[in-house]
Design an enzyme around this catalytic site. Structure first.
Site, short mmCIF file in Angstrom:
data_model
loop_
_atom_site.label_atom_id
_atom_site.label_comp_id
_atom_site.label_asym_id
_atom_site.label_seq_id
_atom_site.Cartn_x
_atom_site.Cartn_y
_atom_site.Cartn_z
N ARG A 148 0.86 -1.17 0.00
CA ARG A 148 0.00 0.00 0.00
C ARG A 148 0.90 1.22 0.00
O ARG A 148 2.01 1.19 0.53
CB ARG A 148 -0.89 0.02 1.25
CG ARG A 148 -1.83 -1.18 1.38
CD ARG A 148 -2.59 -1.10 2.70
NE ARG A 148 -3.49 -2.24 2.85
CZ ARG A 148 -3.15 -3.39 3.44
NH1 ARG A 148 -1.93 -3.55 3.92
NH2 ARG A 148 -4.04 -4.37 3.55
N LYS A 173 -1.41 -1.62 7.66
CA LYS A 173 -2.85 -1.50 7.92
C LYS A 173 -3.24 -2.49 9.00
O LYS A 173 -2.83 -3.64 8.98
CB LYS A 173 -3.64 -1.76 6.64
CG LYS A 173 -5.12 -1.47 6.80
CD LYS A 173 -5.87 -1.59 5.50
CE LYS A 173 -7.34 -1.25 5.67
NZ LYS A 173 -8.11 -1.37 4.41
N HIS A 238 -2.21 2.48 -5.85
CA HIS A 238 -2.93 1.28 -5.45
C HIS A 238 -3.20 0.37 -6.65
O HIS A 238 -3.36 -0.84 -6.48
CB HIS A 238 -4.25 1.65 -4.77
CG HIS A 238 -4.72 0.62 -3.78
ND1 HIS A 238 -4.05 0.37 -2.59
CD2 HIS A 238 -5.77 -0.24 -3.80
CE1 HIS A 238 -4.67 -0.59 -1.93
NE2 HIS A 238 -5.71 -0.98 -2.64
N ARG A 241 -0.59 -2.21 -6.72
CA ARG A 241 -0.83 -3.30 -5.75
C ARG A 241 -1.83 -4.30 -6.32
O ARG A 241 -1.65 -5.51 -6.19
CB ARG A 241 -1.33 -2.69 -4.44
CG ARG A 241 -1.73 -3.71 -3.37
CD ARG A 241 -2.07 -2.96 -2.09
NE ARG A 241 -2.86 -3.75 -1.15
CZ ARG A 241 -2.36 -4.58 -0.24
NH1 ARG A 241 -1.05 -4.75 -0.16
NH2 ARG A 241 -3.15 -5.22 0.60
N HIS A 264 -3.85 -9.30 3.98
CA HIS A 264 -5.31 -9.28 4.17
C HIS A 264 -5.68 -10.10 5.40
O HIS A 264 -5.19 -11.19 5.60
CB HIS A 264 -6.02 -9.87 2.94
CG HIS A 264 -6.03 -8.96 1.76
ND1 HIS A 264 -6.28 -9.39 0.48
CD2 HIS A 264 -5.83 -7.61 1.67
CE1 HIS A 264 -6.22 -8.36 -0.35
NE2 HIS A 264 -5.95 -7.28 0.35
N TYR A 273 -9.80 -11.21 -6.13
CA TYR A 273 -8.91 -11.14 -7.28
C TYR A 273 -9.14 -12.30 -8.25
O TYR A 273 -8.72 -12.23 -9.40
CB TYR A 273 -7.45 -11.12 -6.81
CG TYR A 273 -7.05 -9.81 -6.18
CD1 TYR A 273 -6.90 -8.67 -6.96
CD2 TYR A 273 -6.85 -9.70 -4.81
CE1 TYR A 273 -6.56 -7.46 -6.38
CE2 TYR A 273 -6.50 -8.49 -4.23
CZ TYR A 273 -6.36 -7.37 -5.02
OH TYR A 273 -6.03 -6.17 -4.45
#
Length: 307
Positions: A148, A173, A238, A241, A264, A273
């Protein structure tokens, strides 16, 4: 300049005390700094809309504000989510209202949109148009390590571990530390960049002494490179990414591995994805191909010619 009335001074004092209390409530819960700033800004906009301190407003005022954000401001559902999350925290935590915030402050349904993903050749074309060595290094890092932008700007030179070939991401994150891959080609680019710029505290320092490069500065550099590249697809940090995840999936990496690399929390987030990886989707044969072919039909016999 006219002096403020005692009423305005009192209202300002109440708002300042409430703001301070909300800020402390977020700090003790260890919310991310960006979340704290965003929540305080959203509550400030809410109070400014009515010209009152939020503790003087009720459920109907909140509902009126939601309608305003939706119909007049025409904010996207994601932006409304942020505003509602801030108000939920204010009223349920700081003001300790005895209510069900999910009933009074419902969240709008977000449309499920797929990101537009760059192909490998397009990524190469884009990165070739990033002229500044520092901008090229940080945008390449976003793609090569799947970071990120908030994680990339916070990197330090000591986070690049060439012995283990990993990049340490400190407090990403969710305020989690993790390690991501360091590709040999990325390491070569970072070493070349380091020899030119010799960064010290931050791997990608900003214009202000002692501070890292800002996300806005990287976004601006990204937009300029996209214009130079002539690509028709939108490109943001982004986007790189997203491309990292999709290209790995199309190259045969399993979803669980990609989940770990992206950091994640939920496998369901990474599984999105699968809907984008066209090589995976299109490589599967349609069941139509498995149907038996119909028997060849013979053409009708030709009629004899008499003239």
């Amino acid at each position: 300049m006219a002096a403020c009335s005692p009423f305005h001074r009192t209202k300002e004092l109440v708002m300042t005390q409430l703001r301070q209390r909300m800020s402390e409530d977020m700090q003790v819960r260890n919310l991310a700094l960006n979340t704290q700033r965003s929540y305080l800004q959203q509550v400030s906009l809410f109070a400014r809309y009515f010209g009152k301190s939020p503790d003087l407003l009720g459920r109907e005022d909140i509902r009126t504000y939601q309608v305003y954000l939706t119909n007049e401001k025409k904010l996207a559902p994601g932006s409304i989510h942020t505003a509602i999350a801030a108000l939920r925290f204010l009223y349920s935590v700081t003001l300790e209202w005895d209510w069900a915030p999910e009933e009074v402050l419902p969240l709008p349904k977000k449309p499920q949109k797929l990101p537009i993903v760059l192909g490998p050749e397009e990524v190469q074309q884009f990165l070739g148009c990033v002229l500044d060595v520092k901008h090229h290094a940080i945008l390449t890092t976003c793609y090569a390590a799947g970071l990120r932008i908030s994680e990339a700007v916070q990197l330090k030179p000591t986070d690049i571990d060439s012995q283990r070939m990993v990049v340490r991401v400190e407090q990403g994150k969710g305020q989690k530390d993790c390690y991501v891959m360091l590709s040999p080609k990325l390491l070569e680019i970072l070493r070349t960049y380091w020899k030119v710029r010799r960064p010290e505290t931050w791997l990608f320092p900003g214009d202000r002494a002692g501070e890292p490069i800002t996300r806005d500065a990287v976004g601006h550099a990204c937009a300029k490179a996209r214009d130079r590249s002539g690509l028709s697809k939108p490109v943001t940090p982004h986007s790189l990414r997203h491309a990292f995840a999709v290209h790995l999936l199309e190259a045969g990496a399993d979803v669980r591995t990609i989940q770990l690399l992206l950091g994640h929390r939920s496998l369901a987030t990474t599984a999105h994805y699968l809907r984008i990886a066209t090589n995976k989707v299109c490589a599967t044969s349609s069941p139509f191909e498995l149907l038996p072919r119909p028997a060849a039909t013979l053409p009708p016999p030709a009629k004899p010619q008499y003239f």
